[in-house]
Design an enzyme around this catalytic site. Structure first.
Site, short mmCIF file in Angstrom:
data_model
loop_
_atom_site.label_atom_id
_atom_site.label_comp_id
_atom_site.label_asym_id
_atom_site.label_seq_id
_atom_site.Cartn_x
_atom_site.Cartn_y
_atom_site.Cartn_z
N CYS A 328 0.84 -1.20 0.00
CA CYS A 328 0.00 0.00 0.00
C CYS A 328 0.88 1.26 0.00
O CYS A 328 1.59 1.50 -0.96
CB CYS A 328 -0.98 -0.03 1.17
SG CYS A 328 -2.40 1.08 0.94
N HIS A 427 -3.56 -5.69 0.82
CA HIS A 427 -3.47 -6.05 2.23
C HIS A 427 -3.90 -7.51 2.38
O HIS A 427 -4.68 -8.03 1.59
CB HIS A 427 -4.39 -5.16 3.07
CG HIS A 427 -3.94 -3.74 3.13
ND1 HIS A 427 -2.81 -3.34 3.79
CD2 HIS A 427 -4.48 -2.61 2.58
CE1 HIS A 427 -2.66 -2.03 3.67
NE2 HIS A 427 -3.66 -1.56 2.93
#
Length: 485
Positions: A328, A427
């Site tokens: 991310c 994630h």
């Protein structure tokens, strides 16, 4: 239909409220339709529901333990700290606004209306709601503006169980003091105590338990032993418990502890296989076998802090020597440039990244991508080649758009020409056993060590394990009576 509910409050943060709620959800789900609920959660560890809504990871775990699908109604208000006393307010799973504490409390009546709607929808679909407070229940300066402890108690009139943590000391004072400070209309609904994280001979504790009951008129439902949870952590308070974990392992993975770190639970699946060391940006990086740059609530500011500390140079020095993963915000930092139109840092500017991946990221608008995804591994390089074409699952929570010429998981992410620097928006990457085993096997073999693929405990087994501990140490008959089931 009677609106049944049970509220679990705590004497402080990190006393075990979330795990107690998870266990109760699991136990009650054997006979009832159960939903978890937390009115307001402040956490940088979040989860994406099937319909793309963002909630605290604890409520997603509790819903799974209850055998129900996580929804935004289970955590209607999520606060994600951004720094400088400002948090992003996520309302019913959608980004709402960035607010200071004062601005947020000015809108508290609006939040009350949101909570009422969420609870009504949950009650329509479930027999009982198991609710969780936040931090310490007796925050006397916040009573008139609180929505998650006293506010939830007053809104639902639910019976309350108060949890205290004996590991840190002072559990009797904290339980008694909390009861003394609660408003009378809330105090009268406290029906039981649970003491958590006990080590040693419980007989030594019994005189104190009796005195607490005599002084408050409230029964102690049980004492839970200290044991290792095998479910993800909720917030960064628990990071301090991880820093020296798995010290006996020969393989060390360094996770850069960014000032605004988010979703550090991404790395928990590695903890049983390697030593996972969380490294502050002002500490020495040492000589790790792999480096992880996690997600962050503010990519630009954490990149600037990384550079000011000199940690950027330390990471760059390991290029080509050890695997470097960015997830991310960490992925965005690995690129050549980050252009911010003012979304991240308040002013329009372009920032130089770490330059380890041939990518560029642009923050063009205040818009977040939140989605669950399934991708196929593009098996480029020595780490991923053995699992080329295999499927992985994950979820995205990010602002910004990244251009990549060499993707790594379907159309996501990037990988360098040697296959050692890997960036992704996914994630939950290491929740995938194939990815986890591919990386750890590579690290073991590089050191000439034999690696046996891990057989990780299933989610259901982890929930059952937790539920069994609670059932064996809590007066469940009394708890059911309190809950009205």
């Amino acid at each position: 239909m009677e609106k049944k509910s049970l509220l679990i409050l705590g004497t402080a943060s990190h006393v075990g409220k979330s795990s107690v709620v998870t266990a109760i959800c699991r136990i009650l789900s054997r006979s009832y339709r159960v939903a978890p609920f937390k009115a307001q959660n402040m956490s940088l560890n979040s989860w994406i529901t099937k319909d793309g809504k963002e909630i605290g990871i604890a409520q997603a775990i509790q819903a799974k333990a209850a055998g129900t699908e996580p929804t935004a109604d289970m955590n209607p208000v999520l606060l994600k700290p951004k720094g400088d006393c400002v948090s992003q307010v996520v309302l019913l799973g959608e980004p709402y606004a960035d607010k200071s504490a004062g601005q947020y409390y000015d809108s508290i009546e609006e939040m009350h209306a949101v909570l009422k709607g969420a609870l009504e929808r949950l009650w329509k679909e479930h027999d009982i709601i198991v609710m969780e407070g936040a931090g310490g229940a007796a925050e006397i300066n916040l009573y008139e503006r609180d929505i998650v402890n006293v506010g939830t108690a007053r809104l639902t009139k639910a019976p309350i169980i108060l949890v205290g943590d004996i590991e840190r000391g002072g559990v009797f004072a904290s339980l008694y003091g909390t009861i003394a400070l609660l408003p009378e209309d809330v105090r009268k609904n406290v029906k039981g105590f649970i003491i958590n994280k006990f080590r040693g001979d419980i007989e030594i504790l019994r005189p104190g338990l009796k005195q607490l009951e005599d002084k408050t008129g409230i029964p102690v439902l049980g004492v839970l032993p200290h044991f290792k949870l095998r479910i993800p952590s909720e917030d960064s308070v628990s990071l301090g418990d991880k820093e020296d974990s798995k010290a006996e392992k020969e393989i060390e993975v360094a996770v850069i502890r960014l000032p605004r770190i988010s979703n550090f639970t991404d790395f928990e699946p590695l903890e049983g296989l390697v030593k996972v060391r969380y490294v502050d940006i002002n500490e020495e990086l040492g000589n790790p076998d792999a480096i992880m740059i996690p997600g962050t609530k503010n990519t630009v500011n954490d990149l600037l802090d990384l550079r000011a500390s000199g940690m950027d140079k330390k990471i760059q020095a390991f290029k080509g020597k050890v695997p470097i993963f960015g997830i991310c915000g960490g992925y965005q930092m690995l690129g050549r440039t980050i252009f911010d139109s003012g979304v991240e840092n308040g002013v329009e500017a372009e920032f130089e990244g770490l330059g380890l991946l041939d990518i560029g990221t642009r923050f063009g608008e205040y818009k977040k991508r939140t989605v669950q995804v399934t991708k196929k591994v593009n098996g480029y390089g020595p780490i991923l080649r053995p699992i080329d074409g295999e499927e992985i699952k994950g979820y995205e929570i990010h602002m910004g758009v990244t251009d990549s010429n060499r993707t790594v998981f379907g159309d996501d992410g990037a990988i360098d020409e040697d296959g050692f620097v890997i960036g992704t928006y996914l994630h939950g990457l290491f929740d995938n056993r194939n990815i986890r085993n591919a990386l750890v096997r590579y690290l073991y073999e590089k050191k000439g060590l034999e690696y046996e693929p891990d057989e990780a405990i299933s989610e259901n087994d982890a929930y059952e394990e937790l539920a069994n501990v609670v059932e064996q140490n809590i007066d469940m008959e009394k708890l059911f009576e309190i809950a009205g089931v």
